[in-house]
Design an enzyme around this catalytic site. Structure first.
Site, PDB file in Angstrom:
ATOM      1  N   LYS A 335       0.856  -1.019   0.075  1.00 39.22           N
ATOM      2  CA  LYS A 335      -0.041  -0.095  -0.145  1.00 39.22           C
ATOM      3  C   LYS A 335       0.680   1.265   0.219  1.00 39.22           C
ATOM      4  CE  LYS A 335      -2.476   0.979   3.820  1.00 39.22           C
ATOM      5  NZ  LYS A 335      -3.496   1.341   4.853  1.00 39.22           N
ATOM      6  N   GLY A 408      -5.099   7.924   6.038  1.00 35.80           N
ATOM      7  CA  GLY A 408      -3.986   8.929   6.617  1.00 35.80           C
ATOM      8  C   GLY A 408      -2.926   9.176   5.855  1.00 35.80           C
ATOM      9  N   ASP A 634       2.616  -1.057  11.942  1.00 35.21           N
ATOM     10  CA  ASP A 634       1.233  -1.315  11.445  1.00 35.21           C
ATOM     11  C   ASP A 634       0.949  -2.784  11.778  1.00 35.21           C
ATOM     12  OD1 ASP A 634       0.507   1.109  10.686  1.00 35.21           O
ATOM     13  OD2 ASP A 634       1.649   0.608   8.567  1.00 35.21           O
ATOM     14  N   LYS A 661      -3.849   5.830  15.296  1.00 32.86           N
ATOM     15  CA  LYS A 661      -4.318   5.195  14.036  1.00 32.86           C
ATOM     16  C   LYS A 661      -5.711   5.118  13.670  1.00 32.86           C
ATOM     17  CE  LYS A 661      -0.054   3.847  12.805  1.00 32.86           C
ATOM     18  NZ  LYS A 661       0.592   4.131  11.445  1.00 32.86           N
ATOM     19  N   ARG A 665      -5.433   1.666  18.886  1.00 36.65           N
ATOM     20  CA  ARG A 665      -5.187   0.048  18.299  1.00 36.65           C
ATOM     21  C   ARG A 665      -4.610  -0.707  19.733  1.00 36.65           C
ATOM     22  NH1 ARG A 665      -2.500   0.430  12.450  1.00 36.65           N
ATOM     23  NH2 ARG A 665      -4.612   0.378  11.391  1.00 36.65           N
TER      24      ARG A 665
END
Length: 774
Positions: A335, A408, A634, A661, A665
């Protein structure tokens, strides 16, 4: 009978509907069904419609003449053709003059033009009545007339109200209550703006549909034309079956706005004609591609939904526990690299061909933003894109706010690019993105001379960025010492530095992912890296080329953990990006005693890649080294699943970034872990997890010696808070669960990993995707 909407108290003593066509009769039925008026009367020239409405119990009284039924009405709804409205106003004034109506009763209409309705009222009344509220429901159906009425016609449709200076606020409020009670959403709009908008979006399409049918019908071979007309013709011309008298009146009533829309359409039509004559393939593909994408894009932007919206916002996973995974699979493209390929390819000179592009919501939002700024992009088609770069100064202002969906990365990196442009911009996103902090990029950009306005006390989106033409000077290079390692902040400033005077230097407390630096170099733009210092000189150029996007290691992480925690498993993930600033997940899993091996190592597009094989492992709890945190930021949600299956305690510190995030999280994962029976403690900057793994029988090198057969998690209901990584992490937990797991809010998985559930089921998991709308 009451509808399913909130129960609304009686709003009116008597409502008089003037005109029992589709809109008037549907609104009358909705008022009746929702119990919004003591009495309901109507006027219509078509006697059978009036008689039938009375017979069905819809009306308390009806007539062909207003004076017969209007006495005592406190709301009048005019639902006649636009050219007949002035005559209705004349009858209403006469009823006021003879005492049948109070002068402050509410008068509204449902016509699709507004300026001429207001002018008609002015010509009849000496002064506009204080109860006069022009309105227009944006709703309709193929059939017309009293028999086509539907009480739910206005549900989830917009109603435009024109708030005149002469109208009392109580009349506006009461009419808004009525429309909301029948399921509509009320929007205020000036009358002239309404007419201009509707001229483009409703009146012009109807005019073109009528004209196209007339054009084909006039041909000598018209029978064959209609006989072999394709679906596109039928779809486009369906609205030409509408009432000709109504549209005749509308076209004259909104003459000025429609002529303006026609003239503008003619310019666009001439442009397309010339592109075909010139055989300008690039420009034509750009026009068609932008139009195709915009058609889908604007619906999601207005609804603030995830970009692709391939499933409902209420989608969930219903997962039956399974205990092993195996096979060789290909993970979707990275990504982070997909985002940057669009950005730099668009700013480059020449053509950039991208393969392996991730067709997920986040990357598609970036793609759409650059289309909105005039870049011609062909695709995506099975991960392939062709980007026709416009150069460093070729972007054009978007005519609408740039919608980032839930991304984001898109918003923060684009803020750096847009801060240097000559034109003003607005960046916005869905509800979730608009709650996330943006001052982390806005503040250092202001140090460079950018003029950026964030929203609210927390510095969130929408972001309003003032162009350099207004500011009057270019950005200035700065040296910025980042308080927290963040690839997004670093990339934002480096991208802004492309246009800045002098040198822009970013100093990182810890090394973060370096995709921006690598891709700038691949596009021929020099970047200087000295330890944790990254510098760039403004004023250079980018040159287009070929970009191959490797498989995303963040997405691969879910399958790495899946194989490590399950029994007798072996998975190979092909050609995954192993950029050293992204391999924290591998390093941490190896520290936890995971059986991971890399093979077929090579480089693709300047990025290192390898096949990753992972087998069932006796995981051990560890204190995660803080220097690895930025390299796996991540992946921590799924690492928490691994820690839960490990033997002993795992401690994470130095991870405040996880709290800002798509969700917090740390807190959300802790809630879900506790729901499934895991003992964990939230700290200010991390999490402590008490693993429930059982010691294996022998060496980890032999998968037969691994003891991963015992359940670690119970079953339960997990709320992902529409965070894609939370949803996928708890899906992986099902491999060591004793009971089924349901995960709500999984629609956002498409932001980073389209097809996750299908791929998981392919290797042995059992995920059923459920859409609660069904």
């Amino acid at each position: 009978m009451q509808s399913s909407f909130d129960k609304t108290p009686l709003l009116f003593k008597q409502v008089c509907v003037i005109g029992l066509g589709l809109i008037g009769a549907s609104l009358a039925q909705a008022i009746k069904d929702n119990g919004l008026s003591e009495r309901l009367v109507a006027v219509d020239r078509h006697v059978p419609s009036v008689d039938e409405a009375i017979k069905h119990g819809l009306l308390d009284a009806g007539s062909t003449r207003l004076t017969d039924v209007v006495a005592g009405s406190d709301l009048l709804i005019i639902a006649v053709p636009v050219q007949a409205v002035q005559a209705v106003f004349t009858d209403i004034k006469a009823a006021m003059d003879n005492g049948q109506l109070a002068t402050d009763c509410i008068i509204t209409d449902v016509c699709s033009t507004k300026v001429n309705i207001i002018e008609a009222a002015k010509s009849v009344f000496a002064a506009l009545p204080t109860g006069f509220v022009p309105a227009h429901p944006i709703a309709g159906a193929e059939n017309s007339g009293y028999h086509a009425r539907r009480a739910n016609l206005f549900v989830n449709h917009s109603v435009i109200i024109c708030e005149l200076a002469t109208t009392s606020s109580s009349a506006i409020a009461k009419l808004q209550q009525l429309w909301e009670a029948v399921g509509a959403t009320v929007m205020p709009m000036a009358a002239d703006h309404h007419d201009a908008i509707l001229a483009h979006t409703s009146h012009l399409p109807h005019l073109l549909a009528f004209n196209l049918v007339e054009q084909l019908a006039s041909h000598d071979d018209n029978l064959d034309m209609f006989r072999y007309a394709a679906g596109g013709f039928r779809d486009f011309t369906r609205i030409a079956a509408s009432d000709p008298k109504m549209w005749h009146d509308i076209f004259f009533a909104n003459e000025r706005a429609i002529i303006s829309a026609l003239d503008e359409y003619g310019v666009y039509l001439q442009t397309m004609r010339q592109l075909i004559i010139d055989k300008d393939s690039t420009a034509l593909m750009g026009l068609l591609g932008r139009a195709q994408a915009a058609r889908r894009h604007f619906g999601h932007m207005l609804a603030s939904t995830p970009y692709t919206d391939t499933s409902a916002m209420s989608a969930s996973y219903n997962i039956t526990p399974s205990n092993t995974v195996s096979g060789t699979i290909t993970i979707p493209g990275d990504k982070s690299i997909s985002h940057r390929s669009i950005m730099l390819g668009s700013l480059a000179t020449g053509v950039t061909n991208v393969t392996g592009f991730l067709e997920g919501e986040d990357a598609l939002a970036t793609l759409q933003a650059f289309r909105d700024m005039g870049v011609s992009i062909e695709g995506p088609d099975k991960g392939r894109l062709t980007i026709h770069g416009v150069g460093m100064n070729g972007l054009k202002p978007s005519k609408t706010p740039l919608y980032m969906g839930n991304s984001g990365t898109s918003m923060r990196l684009l803020a750096g690019i847009l801060a240097a442009q000559s034109f003003d911009s607005v960046l916005t996103g869905d509800t979730s993105l608009n709650k996330r902090p943006m001052e982390r990029v806005a503040a250092p950009l202001r140090d460079m001379g950018a003029v950026i306005q964030s929203t609210g006390h927390d510095g969130t989106a929408p972001l309003s960025i003032t162009g350099r033409d207004t500011v009057g000077q270019p950005l200035q290079g700065v040296e910025y010492d980042m308080p927290v390692a963040s690839a997004q902040v670093k990339s934002c400033l480096l991208l802004a530095g492309l246009w800045a005077n002098g040198t822009t230097t970013v100093i990182q407390p810890e090394v973060s992912r370096d995709h921006t630096e690598r891709m700038l170099s691949a596009f021929g733009y020099p970047v200087t890296v000295d330890g944790n210092r990254v510098s760039i000189e403004g004023g250079g150029t980018l040159t287009g080329g070929d970009i191959a996007v490797p498989a995303d290691i963040s997405s691969a992480a879910f399958f790495m953990v899946a194989a490590a925690i399950s029994q007798g498993s072996e998975l190979t993930l092909t050609q995954v990006g192993i950029n050293p600033t992204r391999t924290g997940i591998i390093d941490i899993l190896k520290l936890m005693n995971a059986d991971i091996s890399l093979s077929n190592e090579t480089h693709v597009g300047g990025e290192p890649v390898a096949d990753i094989t992972i087998r069932s492992s006796n995981l051990q709890g560890i204190d995660i080294p803080e220097y690895l945190v930025p390299l796996a930021i991540d992946e921590f949600p799924v690492l928490f699943i691994a820690a839960s299956c490990a033997q002993g305690r795992t401690v994470l510190t130095g991870a405040k970034e996880l709290r800002v995030k798509e969700s917090d999280r740390i807190a959300v994962m802790a809630d879900g872990l506790q729901t499934l029976g895991i003992d964990c403690t939230v700290t200010e900057d991390g999490l402590i997890i008490e693993g429930k793994g059982i010691e294996g029988k022998g060496s980890n090198a032999d998968s037969n010696e691994v003891n991963n057969s015992q359940p670690v998690f119970g079953g339960g209901h997990i709320t992902s808070h529409h965070d894609h990584r939370i949803a996928m992490s708890f899906a992986v937990a099902s491999l060591r669960a004793s009971k089924p797991i349901t995960i709500e809010g999984v629609e956002t998985v498409n932001t980073s990993f389209p097809g996750f559930a299908e791929l998981a089921n392919q290797v042995g998991m059992s995920i059923e995707v459920h859409d609660s709308r069904a």
